[in-house]
Design a protein around this motif. Structure first.
Motif: not given
Ligand SMILES: *[C@@H]1O[C@H](CO)[C@@H](O)[C@H](O)[C@H]1NC(C)=O
Length: 331
Positions: A130-132, A276-279, A283-285, A202-208, A53-57
């Motif tokens: 709740q996210r989950s 990046p937030n993900d990928g 840091e998540r990786a 786009a998911i990997d860099y979603i907030t930046n 649930y911590g991922s957008n994938y």
């Molecule tokens: C998932 O997306 C939200 C924005 O919708 C963002 O705040 C969050 O950091 C993202 N999580 C990951 C792990 O990329």
């Protein structure tokens, strides 16, 4: 009498065999399948929530037991699928034969092995829920070959990139600094669809970083874009679709990407513009790798250690500053 004793003997033999088999399972054959797989994460009940649930994938989870024949058969395909597939989805597995996972697998309604389940996030999360509970949980019922799994996962990548029309292309290129302070990636693709690869960036860099796409553009679009590029591109043949640009408000420039159009190459290049937030470069990786290697027990453990280290660093800094003062007071 005679036949009864035969039956008893047979029964005993079967029982002994079963017990032996059991013992074998509890020794070597209970070893988790994927501890050494780079792109499959062995889950436990304690890190399931943070990982899934911590991922957008979308996460594809295999619930398995090491002794089960069908699980052993699926193993190489799942493994192969994760190599390319991890760019489009998370791959995870949970060993339901492990004592501390049993109750959890049961709660998830697992009745046979292997069971593949997808956990798919919504496009946008509702703050008040709740996210989950916002994830769509569905059994994976597609083709279980490695290419079948990869294709299915490619179809699950959420689209966060925005379409640029002829009408708003000028606006984007002239006022990208005013629109927002984040860097913007614009991809002129020769396809009439946004690729899963671009969506995953786009998911990997979603907030930046913000992502835009121009689908199947005719020459006109590129001519429009050219006006805003540095003079070297003016009469350049280099500017052909597919092409990716970054509108960088910090350095006030438009950068044309000239590397390979592969996810990791582009993603690495983009780390210059945002975190990046993900990928693979996030840091998540690092956390996931750390858990795999045993440096952290869980995501929670990582956060705890990180905040402890930050506190210690802060304390050390205050001490440094405080010390001369103490000396002075003593004098
Ligand atoms: C998932 O997306 C939200 C924005 O919708 C963002 O705040 C969050 O950091 C993202 N999580 C990951 C792990 O990329």
């Amino acid at each position: 009498m005679y036949s009864v004793s035969i039956i008893v003997t047979l029964l005993l033999a079967t029982l002994t065999e079963l017990t032996e088999a059991r013992q074998q399972h509890s020794k070597g054959q209970s070893t988790p399948f994927y501890t050494n797989s780079k792109h499959i994460f062995e889950l436990s009940a304690s890190n399931f929530n943070d990982y899934v649930y911590g991922s957008n994938y979308t996460t594809l989870v295999e619930f398995y037991a090491p002794w089960c024949g069908y699980c052993q058969k699926l193993r190489p395909d799942f493994e192969a699928a994760s190599k390319e597939g991890h760019h489009y989805a998370q791959f995870a597995a949970i060993n339901c034969d492990e004592q501390h996972n049993k109750a959890f697998c049961h709660e998830q309604g697992i009745t046979g092995f292997p069971t593949l389940i997808t956990y798919r996030p919504p496009k946008t999360f509702l703050e008040n829920k709740q996210r989950s509970q916002q994830f769509a949980v569905q059994p994976y019922e597609n083709d279980r070959s490695s290419s079948g799994i990869i294709n299915a996962m490619k179809g699950q990548v959420k689209g966060f990139t925005k379409k640029v029309t002829k009408k708003n292309l000028d606006k984007l290129f002239t006022s990208y600094k005013e629109i927002s302070s984040s860097p913007k990636v614009v991809f002129f693709t020769d396809s009439n669809q946004v690729s899963p690869m671009y969506k995953s960036l786009a998911i990997d860099y979603i907030t930046n970083i913000e992502f835009f796409h121009v689908l199947n553009p005719n020459g006109e679009y590129l001519e429009m874009a050219k006006k805003y590029l540095s003079p070297e591109f003016e009469n350049s043949e280099k500017l052909q679709v597919p092409i990716l640009m970054v509108l960088d408000p910090v350095n006030d420039e438009i950068v044309v990407y000239d590397g390979e159009l592969k996810k990791n190459h582009i993603s690495k290049f983009l780390t210059k513009f945002g975190t990046p937030n993900d990928g693979d470069f996030s840091e998540r990786a690092e956390i996931i790798k750390g858990i795999k290697e045993g440096s952290y027990k869980s995501f929670k453990d990582y956060r705890k250690k990180k905040s402890k280290a930050a506190k210690a660093a802060k304390a050390a800094k205050t001490n440094e500053q405080a010390e001369p003062k103490l000396v002075k007071d003593e004098l």
